[in-house]
Design a protein around this motif. Structure first.
Motif, PDB file in Angstrom:
ATOM      1  N   GLY A   1      -4.470  -0.462  -7.284  1.00  0.00           N
ATOM      2  CA  GLY A   1      -5.682  -0.414  -6.359  1.00  0.00           C
ATOM      3  C   GLY A   1      -5.440  -0.484  -4.841  1.00  0.00           C
ATOM      4  O   GLY A   1      -6.272  -0.369  -4.064  1.00  0.00           O
ATOM      5  N   ALA A   2      -4.206  -0.491  -4.619  1.00  0.00           N
ATOM      6  CA  ALA A   2      -3.711  -0.668  -2.996  1.00  0.00           C
ATOM      7  C   ALA A   2      -4.233   0.843  -2.451  1.00  0.00           C
ATOM      8  O   ALA A   2      -3.960   1.912  -2.936  1.00  0.00           O
ATOM      9  N   LYS A   3      -4.495   0.876  -1.152  1.00  0.00           N
ATOM     10  CA  LYS A   3      -5.225   2.105  -0.538  1.00  0.00           C
ATOM     11  C   LYS A   3      -4.538   2.407   0.859  1.00  0.00           C
ATOM     12  O   LYS A   3      -4.295   1.506   1.528  1.00  0.00           O
ATOM     13  N   THR A   4      -4.419   3.639   1.051  1.00  0.00           N
ATOM     14  CA  THR A   4      -3.951   4.096   2.586  1.00  0.00           C
ATOM     15  C   THR A   4      -5.030   5.470   2.773  1.00  0.00           C
ATOM     16  O   THR A   4      -4.950   6.196   1.904  1.00  0.00           O
ATOM     17  N   SER A   5      -5.315   5.465   3.989  1.00  0.00           N
ATOM     18  CA  SER A   5      -6.068   6.678   4.242  1.00  0.00           C
ATOM     19  C   SER A   5      -5.820   7.220   5.662  1.00  0.00           C
ATOM     20  O   SER A   5      -5.445   6.541   6.571  1.00  0.00           O
ATOM     21  N   LYS A   6      -6.156   8.574   5.779  1.00  0.00           N
ATOM     22  CA  LYS A   6      -5.976   9.124   7.123  1.00  0.00           C
ATOM     23  C   LYS A   6      -7.149  10.023   7.636  1.00  0.00           C
ATOM     24  O   LYS A   6      -7.699  10.613   6.592  1.00  0.00           O
ATOM     25  N   THR A   7      -7.501   9.855   8.764  1.00  0.00           N
ATOM     26  CA  THR A   7      -8.732  10.620   9.166  1.00  0.00           C
ATOM     27  C   THR A   7      -8.556  11.651   9.874  1.00  0.00           C
ATOM     28  O   THR A   7      -7.920  11.571  11.065  1.00  0.00           O
ATOM     29  N   ILE A   8      -8.993  12.856   9.497  1.00  0.00           N
ATOM     30  CA  ILE A   8      -9.004  14.036  10.469  1.00  0.00           C
ATOM     31  C   ILE A   8     -10.290  14.434  10.757  1.00  0.00           C
ATOM     32  O   ILE A   8     -11.320  14.472  10.177  1.00  0.00           O
TER      33      ILE A   8
ATOM     34  N   ALA B   1       0.778  -1.135  -0.043  1.00  0.00           N
ATOM     35  CA  ALA B   1       0.022   0.016  -0.039  1.00  0.00           C
ATOM     36  C   ALA B   1       0.995   1.145   0.086  1.00  0.00           C
ATOM     37  O   ALA B   1       1.984   1.250   0.412  1.00  0.00           O
ATOM     38  N   PRO B   2       0.201   2.291  -0.790  1.00  0.00           N
ATOM     39  CA  PRO B   2       1.189   3.510  -0.647  1.00  0.00           C
ATOM     40  C   PRO B   2       1.183   4.134   0.536  1.00  0.00           C
ATOM     41  O   PRO B   2       0.356   4.034   1.517  1.00  0.00           O
ATOM     42  N   LEU B   3       2.195   5.251   0.820  1.00  0.00           N
ATOM     43  CA  LEU B   3       2.146   5.833   2.205  1.00  0.00           C
ATOM     44  C   LEU B   3       1.655   7.278   2.213  1.00  0.00           C
ATOM     45  O   LEU B   3       1.559   7.777   1.107  1.00  0.00           O
ATOM     46  N   LEU B   4       1.167   7.524   3.017  1.00  0.00           N
ATOM     47  CA  LEU B   4       0.186   8.875   3.164  1.00  0.00           C
ATOM     48  C   LEU B   4       0.793   9.605   4.666  1.00  0.00           C
ATOM     49  O   LEU B   4       0.704   9.089   5.541  1.00  0.00           O
ATOM     50  N   THR B   5       1.021  10.916   4.653  1.00  0.00           N
ATOM     51  CA  THR B   5       1.295  11.731   5.725  1.00  0.00           C
ATOM     52  C   THR B   5       0.672  12.919   5.655  1.00  0.00           C
ATOM     53  O   THR B   5       0.282  13.569   4.499  1.00  0.00           O
ATOM     54  N   VAL B   6       0.269  13.575   6.704  1.00  0.00           N
ATOM     55  CA  VAL B   6      -0.563  14.787   6.869  1.00  0.00           C
ATOM     56  C   VAL B   6       0.102  15.879   7.772  1.00  0.00           C
ATOM     57  O   VAL B   6       0.469  15.433   8.984  1.00  0.00           O
ATOM     58  N   ASP B   7       0.275  16.886   7.287  1.00  0.00           N
ATOM     59  CA  ASP B   7       1.059  17.787   7.883  1.00  0.00           C
ATOM     60  C   ASP B   7       0.216  18.378   9.167  1.00  0.00           C
ATOM     61  O   ASP B   7      -1.050  18.086   9.241  1.00  0.00           O
ATOM     62  N   ALA B   8       0.899  19.126   9.974  1.00  0.00           N
ATOM     63  CA  ALA B   8       0.002  19.662  11.213  1.00  0.00           C
ATOM     64  C   ALA B   8      -0.910  20.588  10.763  1.00  0.00           C
ATOM     65  O   ALA B   8      -0.829  21.562   9.884  1.00  0.00           O
ATOM     66  N   ILE B   9      -2.045  20.657  11.225  1.00  0.00           N
ATOM     67  CA  ILE B   9      -3.252  21.423  10.623  1.00  0.00           C
ATOM     68  C   ILE B   9      -3.553  22.622  11.827  1.00  0.00           C
ATOM     69  O   ILE B   9      -3.518  22.270  12.899  1.00  0.00           O
ATOM     70  N   VAL B  10      -3.604  23.815  11.169  1.00  0.00           N
ATOM     71  CA  VAL B  10      -4.111  25.027  11.986  1.00  0.00           C
ATOM     72  C   VAL B  10      -5.252  25.543  11.328  1.00  0.00           C
ATOM     73  O   VAL B  10      -5.329  26.295  10.410  1.00  0.00           O
ATOM     74  N   PRO B  11      -6.595  25.042  11.971  1.00  0.00           N
ATOM     75  CA  PRO B  11      -7.690  25.596  11.498  1.00  0.00           C
ATOM     76  C   PRO B  11      -7.761  27.312  11.927  1.00  0.00           C
ATOM     77  O   PRO B  11      -7.452  27.489  12.884  1.00  0.00           O
ATOM     78  N   SER B  12      -8.536  28.199  11.018  1.00  0.00           N
ATOM     79  CA  SER B  12      -8.640  29.279  11.459  1.00  0.00           C
ATOM     80  C   SER B  12      -9.856  30.007  10.591  1.00  0.00           C
ATOM     81  O   SER B  12     -10.583  29.172   9.702  1.00  0.00           O
ATOM     82  N   GLY B  13     -10.316  31.110  11.034  1.00  0.00           N
ATOM     83  CA  GLY B  13     -11.486  31.687  10.306  1.00  0.00           C
ATOM     84  C   GLY B  13     -12.613  32.004  11.261  1.00  0.00           C
ATOM     85  O   GLY B  13     -12.676  31.394  12.487  1.00  0.00           O
ATOM     86  N   VAL B  14     -13.521  32.778  10.905  1.00  0.00           N
ATOM     87  CA  VAL B  14     -14.578  33.333  11.829  1.00  0.00           C
ATOM     88  C   VAL B  14     -16.095  33.195  11.390  1.00  0.00           C
ATOM     89  O   VAL B  14     -16.990  32.674  11.849  1.00  0.00           O
ATOM     90  N   VAL B  15     -16.116  33.550   9.952  1.00  0.00           N
ATOM     91  CA  VAL B  15     -17.204  33.219   9.489  1.00  0.00           C
ATOM     92  C   VAL B  15     -17.125  32.279   8.030  1.00  0.00           C
ATOM     93  O   VAL B  15     -16.069  31.922   7.766  1.00  0.00           O
ATOM     94  N   ASP B  16     -18.008  31.843   7.650  1.00  0.00           N
ATOM     95  CA  ASP B  16     -18.336  30.769   6.442  1.00  0.00           C
ATOM     96  C   ASP B  16     -17.400  30.939   5.549  1.00  0.00           C
ATOM     97  O   ASP B  16     -16.781  29.756   4.806  1.00  0.00           O
ATOM     98  N   VAL B  17     -16.948  32.249   4.922  1.00  0.00           N
ATOM     99  CA  VAL B  17     -16.279  32.461   3.747  1.00  0.00           C
ATOM    100  C   VAL B  17     -14.896  32.236   3.869  1.00  0.00           C
ATOM    101  O   VAL B  17     -13.815  32.030   2.948  1.00  0.00           O
ATOM    102  N   ASP B  18     -14.305  32.096   5.421  1.00  0.00           N
ATOM    103  CA  ASP B  18     -12.782  31.927   5.783  1.00  0.00           C
ATOM    104  C   ASP B  18     -12.474  30.447   5.345  1.00  0.00           C
ATOM    105  O   ASP B  18     -13.265  29.624   5.337  1.00  0.00           O
TER     106      ASP B  18
ATOM    107  N   THR C   1       2.183  14.633   2.193  1.00  0.00           N
ATOM    108  CA  THR C   1       2.903  13.895   1.079  1.00  0.00           C
ATOM    109  C   THR C   1       2.244  12.537   0.687  1.00  0.00           C
ATOM    110  O   THR C   1       1.825  11.850   1.931  1.00  0.00           O
ATOM    111  N   SER C   2       2.604  11.876  -0.279  1.00  0.00           N
ATOM    112  CA  SER C   2       2.310  10.579  -0.663  1.00  0.00           C
ATOM    113  C   SER C   2       3.338   9.911  -1.630  1.00  0.00           C
ATOM    114  O   SER C   2       3.923  10.468  -1.842  1.00  0.00           O
ATOM    115  N   SER C   3       3.589   8.905  -1.185  1.00  0.00           N
ATOM    116  CA  SER C   3       4.613   7.981  -1.908  1.00  0.00           C
ATOM    117  C   SER C   3       4.302   6.488  -1.911  1.00  0.00           C
ATOM    118  O   SER C   3       3.208   6.024  -1.307  1.00  0.00           O
ATOM    119  N   ASP C   4       4.873   5.581  -2.625  1.00  0.00           N
ATOM    120  CA  ASP C   4       4.853   4.191  -2.785  1.00  0.00           C
ATOM    121  C   ASP C   4       5.961   3.702  -2.613  1.00  0.00           C
ATOM    122  O   ASP C   4       7.166   3.996  -3.495  1.00  0.00           O
TER     123      ASP C   4
END
Length: 635
Positions: free
Chosen positions: A513-520, A432-449, A456-459
């Protein structure tokens, strides 16, 4: 033998001593002295085989009742109490063997109550004494009492009575079976006594009374048929189209000497049939397998059954394998070619060749007829860690570095299997391929923000490519990257997130068709202004289409601040509300904190657009008063 015929059969033994059959079958003090023997307490009591001396044999009259032949003693044979007879089992029935045949010894049923005149019989009218001795059953061959038979008493013998000469009832009570209770003594156990004064006299006596001048035993014999005996038939074996015969007389017998007839059956006639003619059982093999053969032996009255196993044997087919070789290794998208041939020497059979990987579901490689080679070739493909037959997976995920087993064998139409051929094989699954997720910094006040999510992804496998998608909550997957190993990113607006928890799934898929997933998981908070007033509108639809008056009942919490308004207009007109004042407010009987307001409003003419508006208010959030029920009527 027919109704009324006299039979001398069996002998009464008391304490092991044979007893003479009474010749003066009555007993009354000072009256010629009868010679019925008297039971001696503690002595055994039996009816055995017929004594060589006929004077010791019991005298019986034959009667056929409802198709069943019984023998009724034509005189009493013993002075004895009812409870003593019952202790020996002779009241309701005990099996004894007399001259090689089995009988049940008992007494007649005698009824439970008099018909008014104690000399004229008992109720219920179907008691055996009145049916047989009194011949109310109208049995041919048995005498029917005449009027003079009912005129006797202890001092007046009905002289010349043919009926008494036949049944010997005068001055001799006979015990009956039934329990009798009386209103005065409901707990006392009485039992019927029949005869003595007339052929139908009904009286009763204590069941525990001992032998004496008024307690006699007139036994009845019912012939008991013994079922046929059998010796177990051993399990049998034959071939397809083979025949096995058995002489059933070697396995069944009848203690009563009755002629036996036989019925047989096979649990599965498609495997083997079973028929019987006279004493001969014939079994024929049809197809390979096991059946249970049942044989029933009948003596005309009872049936004895036994069963055994019949095996129809078969010659198993053979199989040879030309491909694959042993220890083959499969890589992604490699083919596993299974080829060879099978054969079966039996005629008129089909041959099916099967293959199986490890303990997975088997697959059929080929089907053919016996007496000719059945060739087969099947190509399986290895992909995504599994073996596929076309588009159908035939295995689960196969582990790398483990020897997997291929089994090939043949079965004929009788399910006989050949020797199983086994080959080992190895697989190198796509990783299966490899998947990494960087640190997430949510921001915003109103819906349009917006804010970014990246990674990154690799195999690990060569010559591979990947595709990265993202899915927000229950939305569709959206492609965010495609190509060789590399970085990816996408924007998320606050409008795409729901209040509360949100689930974002990032998935990478390689070209195999091999898969890897991350859930945030992200939480979205929302600030709400509390509501201190609410308005509810209800449209009232009169059954007749319009109404002039409205009667309302509203059950509410006593402290609820409620404003009631009503608009009655014609369809298409603008709504026009009138504030209603309750005509009456009364507490509910089940709760003083709930009141019911009564409102009535009447328009000048019938209206068809009727709207009820309720405005509820509170001064702070701690109040939670409510309306419980709205009801009413229109006219």
């Amino acid at each position: 033998m027919a109704n009324g015929d006299l039979r001398l059969l069996g002998t009464l033994y008391m304490g092991g001593v044979p007893q003479l059959s009474p010749t003066i079958p009555y007993n009354y003090e000072g009256y010629n002295g009868g010679n019925i023997p008297k039971y001696v307490a503690g002595q055994s009591l039996e009816i055995r085989d017929s004594h060589a001396n006929g004077a010791y044999r019991i005298r019986w009259r034959e009667v056929t009742v409802n198709g069943k032949k019984i023998l009724v003693a034509e005189r009493n044979i013993l002075y004895v109490g009812w409870s003593q007879l019952n202790d020996f089992g002779f009241i309701t029935g005990k099996n004894v063997t007399i001259d090689g045949k089995t009988y049940k010894v008992r007494v007649l049923t005698g009824g439970t109550s008099s018909r008014g005149d104690f000399k004229q019989g008992a109720y219920p009218t179907d008691n055996e004494w009145d049916l047989i001795i009194g011949n109310e059953g109208g049995f041919p061959g048995l005498p029917t009492p005449v009027s003079s038979d009912f005129s006797g008493d202890t001092d007046n013998y009905p002289t010349g009575s043919a009926h008494n000469a036949f049944w010997n009832w005068y001055r001799a009570f006979s015990w009956g079976q039934e329990k009798i209770t009386t209103p005065d003594y409901p707990t006392v156990d009485y039992r019927p006594m029949r005869g003595y004064y007339s052929p139908k006299t009904f009286m009763y006596q204590l069941s525990n009374s001992g032998g004496g001048t008024i307690n006699w035993w007139r036994p009845v014999l019912e012939e008991v048929n013994m079922p046929p005996n059998f010796t177990q038939i051993p399990d049998q074996t034959t071939k397809k189209n083979g025949v096995v015969t058995l002489n059933l007389a070697n396995y069944f017998s009848d203690a009563d000497g009755d002629a036996l007839s036989y019925v047989t059956s096979s649990s599965n006639p498609t495997i083997a049939t079973a028929t019987v003619s006279g004493n001969t059982l014939t079994m024929t093999g049809i197809s390979v397998g096991d059946v249970v053969v049942q044989v029933d032996a009948k003596d005309g009255k009872t049936t004895t059954s036994q069963s055994f196993k019949l095996t129809v044997a078969n010659t198993a087919p053979s199989v040879s394998l030309s491909s694959p070789s042993n220890n083959v290794t499969l890589y992604e998208n490699d083919l596993l070619v299974i080829s060879g041939s099978a054969s079966d020497v039996d005629t008129n059979q089909s041959v099916t060749v099967y293959a199986q990987i490890n303990n997975e579901q088997r697959i059929a490689l080929a089907v053919g007829l016996s007496n000719a080679p059945v060739s087969f070739t099947r190509k399986l493909i290895f992909k995504a860690g599994k073996l596929y037959d076309g588009e159908k997976p035939i295995t689960g995920s196969l582990a790398d570095g483990v020897a997997h087993k291929l089994k090939v064998w043949a079965e004929d139409s009788e399910k006989a299997p050949s020797v199983i051929i086994e080959k080992s094989l190895y697989v190198v699954p796509n990783r299966a391929p490899l998947l990494t997720v960087d640190a997430i910094v949510p921001s915003g006040v109103v819906d349009v923000d917006k804010f970014k999510i990246s990674g990154t992804s690799s195999d690990q496998d060569t010559n591979s490519s990947v595709k990265v998608t993202r899915r927000i909550n229950a939305g569709n997957a959206v492609e965010i990257y495609s190509g060789p190993d590399g970085a990816w990113e996408f924007d998320v607006s606050l409008a795409q997130l729901q209040v509360g928890e949100n689930v974002i799934v990032v998935e990478v898929v390689d070209n195999f068709g091999a898969k890897t997933s991350k859930t945030i998981k992200l939480n979205k908070n929302e600030v709400k202004t509390p509501i201190l007033q609410s308005v509810a509108r209800y449209k009232i639809e009169p059954p007749k289409g319009n109404a002039k008056g409205v009667l309302l009942f509203i059950e509410r919490d006593k402290e609820l601040d409620l404003k009631v308004e009503l608009s009655m207009t014609l369809a298409g007109e603008q709504e026009k509300y009138e504030t209603l004042t309750p005509e009456d407010t009364a507490p509910m009987s089940y709760d003083d904190n709930i009141v019911e307001d009564t409102f009535y409003y009447e328009a000048t003419e019938p209206k068809d657009n009727i709207i009820l508006k309720l405005t509820m208010a509170r001064t702070d959030l701690s109040l939670n008063h409510k309306i419980h029920l709205i009801s009413g009527a229109v006219e």
